[in-house]
Design an enzyme around this catalytic site. Structure first.
Site, short mmCIF file in Angstrom:
data_model
loop_
_atom_site.label_atom_id
_atom_site.label_comp_id
_atom_site.label_asym_id
_atom_site.label_seq_id
_atom_site.Cartn_x
_atom_site.Cartn_y
_atom_site.Cartn_z
N TYR A 269 -1.62 -0.63 10.75
CA TYR A 269 -1.74 -0.86 9.30
C TYR A 269 -0.47 -0.40 8.58
CZ TYR A 269 -3.67 -0.82 4.59
OH TYR A 269 -3.89 -1.05 3.25
N SER B 257 0.85 -1.19 0.00
CA SER B 257 0.00 0.00 0.00
C SER B 257 0.88 1.23 0.00
CB SER B 257 -0.89 -0.01 1.26
OG SER B 257 -1.46 1.25 1.50
#
Length: 303
Positions: free
Chosen positions: A164, A151
């Site tokens: 995350y 990501s």
């Protein structure tokens, strides 16, 4: 005896996907589900792995080519080993494995329960390593391709998203290390950098102060939210070309040279946003993001 000559490798890179076996984790919804569909459309036999069995079955039922689904927790190494055996027995050895399973939690680190924070790390990082461990023997035999879905969170860590961001930076580093280890065996490793994607994970973005601010301060073209189908198409193209890096959207490749600047930029935007919020209100912002993450969390906590 395997052909490991340069000519042999060139022929392998040019081999079509049709008739080969792909494994996609986190395939019950979002990018994983769309990628499974894209690879099936390309002629691959697809194994859909994930947490939500009913959703996996519904997704598999829509695919044009033969597929199977297997409900599995990617943090359970023994269960993944069983899934790998099931895939090989029913479809054949995997030639493509996409480690896509992931969850996220938003909120202050010191207000997030330790087991919830750890769960994000376990699913996103350890789950990816477990996936690689389970399927590497098959990928070695097929001289296959392992795609690690990372990501843009790996490029610049956002406050209120510590687990995350740490996990996505971790999987990027893991995949880079793995690449050097398995390349002599003919296995290619790709890293996918995914930006804003219209999955249920970001459905509440307007209620998340830091993510909302970060997106608002990005250039107009960078604010665009892409559909899971479009992102899956970019990932599938990277898989077909055995790309070492896959950018979704493609303009992200130009961000790589600018990476040293991102932490300071993100910190500045986040600091300004968080100053406007009372510390006592931040505890209410701790939440698991998206239906997929909630399904995993509830399943994990159930006896």
């Amino acid at each position: 005896m395997r052909d490991i000559s340069p000519a042999g490798r060139h022929r392998h890179r040019g081999a079509p996907l049709r008739g080969r076996v792909a494994v996609v984790t986190g395939a019950a919804r979002g990018i994983g589900r769309a990628l499974a569909r894209n690879l099936s459309d390309a002629g691959m036999l697809v194994a859909l792995l994930g947490r939500e069995e009913a959703s996996l079955r519904a997704a598999a039922a829509t695919l044009p080519n033969r597929s199977i689904c297997f409900e599995v927790d990617v943090t359970d190494n023994a269960a993944l080993q069983a899934a790998a055996r099931h895939v090989e027995e029913n479809l054949g050895p995997a030639a493509v494995v996409a480690a896509n399973a992931g969850i996220a939690v938003g909120g202050p680190f010191d207000r997030t329960a330790a087991d919830l924070w750890q769960r994000v790390i376990d699913v996103n990082l350890t789950g990816s390593a477990n996936t690689a461990r389970a399927f590497l023997p098959q990928l070695t035999r097929t001289r296959g391709y392992f795609l690690q879905v990372a990501s843009t969170a790996a490029l610049g860590s956002a406050p209120m998203m510590s687990a995350y961001c740490a996990s996505k930076a971790g999987v990027e580093s893991f995949a880079q290390a793995l690449r050097g280890e398995v390349e002599p065996d003919g296995v290619a490793v790709g890293i996918a950098y995914v930006h804003w994607t219209g999955t249920d994970m970001i459905s509440g973005i307007d209620h998340h102060p830091v993510l909302r601010a970060l997106r608002r301060h990005q250039p107009r073209f960078a604010r665009r939210v892409h559909t899971p189908e479009q992102v899956a198409a970019w990932l599938a193209d990277g898989i077909a070309h055995r790309s070492p890096y896959v950018y979704a959207p493609p303009w992200l490749r130009w961000c790589q040279p600018l990476r040293p600047m991102f932490p300071a930029i993100v910190a500045r935007v986040a600091r300004r946003e968080l100053r406007t919020r009372a510390r006592s209100t931040l505890a209410a912002d701790v939440e698991v993001l998206g239906a997929g993450g909630l399904a995993d969390w509830h399943a994990y906590r159930s006896p």
